[in-house]
Motif scaffolding. Structure first.
Motif, PDB file in Angstrom:
ATOM      1  N   LYS A 141       0.844  -1.195   0.000  1.00  0.00           N
ATOM      2  CA  LYS A 141       0.000   0.000   0.000  1.00  0.00           C
ATOM      3  C   LYS A 141       0.880   1.246   0.000  1.00  0.00           C
ATOM      4  CE  LYS A 141      -3.660  -2.390   2.539  1.00  0.00           C
ATOM      5  NZ  LYS A 141      -4.485  -2.449   3.757  1.00  0.00           N
ATOM      6  N   ARG A 142       0.353   2.302  -0.594  1.00  0.00           N
ATOM      7  CA  ARG A 142       1.120   3.532  -0.751  1.00  0.00           C
ATOM      8  C   ARG A 142       0.238   4.751  -0.476  1.00  0.00           C
ATOM      9  NH1 ARG A 142       2.135  -0.390  -3.816  1.00  0.00           N
ATOM     10  NH2 ARG A 142       4.277  -1.189  -3.877  1.00  0.00           N
ATOM     11  N   VAL A 143       0.856   5.748   0.154  1.00  0.00           N
ATOM     12  CA  VAL A 143       0.158   6.999   0.430  1.00  0.00           C
ATOM     13  C   VAL A 143       1.059   8.142   0.000  1.00  0.00           C
ATOM     14  CG1 VAL A 143       0.976   6.962   2.845  1.00  0.00           C
ATOM     15  CG2 VAL A 143      -0.930   8.463   2.191  1.00  0.00           C
ATOM     16  N   SER A 172       5.916  -0.209   7.811  1.00  0.00           N
ATOM     17  CA  SER A 172       5.881   1.121   7.221  1.00  0.00           C
ATOM     18  C   SER A 172       7.275   1.561   6.792  1.00  0.00           C
ATOM     19  CB  SER A 172       5.322   2.108   8.257  1.00  0.00           C
ATOM     20  OG  SER A 172       5.421   3.443   7.836  1.00  0.00           O
ATOM     21  N   TRP A 215       2.900  -0.146   4.305  1.00  0.00           N
ATOM     22  CA  TRP A 215       2.592   1.173   3.754  1.00  0.00           C
ATOM     23  C   TRP A 215       3.887   1.891   3.390  1.00  0.00           C
ATOM     24  CZ3 TRP A 215      -1.824   3.547   2.298  1.00  0.00           C
ATOM     25  CH2 TRP A 215      -3.042   2.991   2.725  1.00  0.00           C
ATOM     26  N   HIS A 217       5.233   5.513   2.566  1.00  0.00           N
ATOM     27  CA  HIS A 217       4.887   6.934   2.681  1.00  0.00           C
ATOM     28  C   HIS A 217       5.792   7.688   1.710  1.00  0.00           C
ATOM     29  CE1 HIS A 217       2.515   6.131   6.331  1.00  0.00           C
ATOM     30  NE2 HIS A 217       3.438   5.213   6.546  1.00  0.00           N
ATOM     31  N   LEU A 332      -5.855   6.056   7.224  1.00  0.00           N
ATOM     32  CA  LEU A 332      -5.297   5.025   6.347  1.00  0.00           C
ATOM     33  C   LEU A 332      -5.788   3.641   6.749  1.00  0.00           C
ATOM     34  CD1 LEU A 332      -1.554   6.100   5.976  1.00  0.00           C
ATOM     35  CD2 LEU A 332      -3.434   6.528   4.388  1.00  0.00           C
TER      36      LEU A 332
END
Length: 336
Positions: A141-143, A172, A215, A217, A332
């Motif tokens: 997952k990516r933000v 993360s 994740w 970031h 998130l």
């Protein structure tokens, strides 16, 4: 990238304001153990609240590298700085810079470095032959934080979310894409120095397949609304394939940084511009929260502004540096 020796003496030069020394500020805020002091020239308007030191004092305090902490328009090495930089090499310091104007392209600095056996570190030099983006969906997952302007807190937002996730024991990583992030973490992609056709591919390279609960970031850059730097933002949006977008904003700006003829867009305009572009690469992408840089607001003003943003946008809003990133991380995790 060769190892940059720590700790640092942060060179603020003749920075005209605090924002011009954002590289030094980022290191001071996120790696304070690496910063023993600051060196300011006459007329400098920036202050990291570190001890002002001469080169000799910093050397005695253990500093090993003089880091150019200034990010000026165009990324140039000022001739006014040269005397200090040369003296630093002669005093036994290595030099590190994230400017577009490379240390190794300056004949006088290169000659003195060779004569003294010191290292010149240019962190804005791509170290990899990056591929052209292929748009293939990656696991994990990516933000990505996208801003209404440059220098509104996108990097701080990502670092704060990464720190909050790690504190919770979650999977993360912070992925640096600019000079300050690279100097903070020691790794990353100097995205605005990558040839344009390869920028999105460099972001794919930086954020590879990962575990389903991991994740990334991704450090944001520029702004879709900034006519000088919108290209790097687009590369992050398409190459990053973010699952989530965080809107980043600084509410006291009167115009785009460096562009007095351009006003800032609203958060609604940013949402409505960024989300359709993100959904080209990832149709499931969502805008999940708002990060507000409230450094120029008092406590009551900041609280009132954040409340107003939450009510208006229907999204959680916080200043992650001032109040922590829990709200952003919760948003998130609520995505499932």
């Amino acid at each position: 990238m060769a190892l940059i020796e720590t700790p640092y003496l942060l060179f603020l030069g003749d920075a005209p304001d605090a924002l011009a020394a954002k590289v030094a500020q980022g290191i001071r805020d996120w790696r304070p153990d690496n910063a023993v002091g600051q060196f300011r020239m006459e007329g400098c308007k920036a202050d990291m609240k570190l001890p002002d030191m001469t080169l000799a004092e910093a050397k005695a305090a253990g500093a090993k590298t003089l880091v150019i902490g200034v990010a000026n328009r165009g990324g140039v090495i000022s001739q006014a700085w040269k005397k200090v930089l040369i003296e630093a090499l002669e005093e036994g310091f290595d030099l590190a810079s994230g400017l577009h104007n490379l240390l190794t392209d300056e004949p006088d600095l290169k000659a003195v470095a060779e004569a003294t056996g010191r290292a010149l570190h240019d962190v804005r030099v791509p170290a990899v032959d990056y591929p052209i983006a292929n748009g293939v969906k990656r696991t994990g997952k990516r933000v990505l934080a996208v801003g209404t302007d440059c220098s509104v807190g996108k990097m701080y937002t990502s670092l704060a979310m990464d720190r909050e996730m790690k504190a919770r024991g979650l999977n993360s990583s912070f992925r640096a894409t600019g000079q300050t992030g690279i100097l903070i973490t020691g790794d990353g992609v100097p995205l605005d120095a990558v040839v344009a056709d390869f920028m999105a591919g460099a972001v794919e390279y930086l954020t590879p397949d990962a575990a389903p609960d991991h994740w990334d970031h991704i450090e944001g850059q520029g702004s879709l609304f900034h006519v000088s730097y919108s290209g790097v933002t687009m590369a992050l949006i398409h190459g990053g394939q973010p699952d989530a977008l965080i809107l980043a904003h600084e509410p006291t700006r009167e115009h785009m940084r460096g562009l007095p003829g351009y006003g800032l867009p609203s958060l609604e305009a940013l949402r409505d511009m960024a989300l359709p572009l993100a959904r080209i690469a990832n149709p499931a992408c969502e805008v999940v929260a708002v990060s507000v840089n409230t450094q120029h607001l008092g406590e009551d003003e900041a609280a009132a502004y954040l409340d107003e943003v939450e009510e208006r946008m229907g999204l959680p809003a916080t200043d992650p540096f001032r109040h922590g990133a829990a709200k952003l991380v919760d948003a998130l995790l609520a995505m499932g």
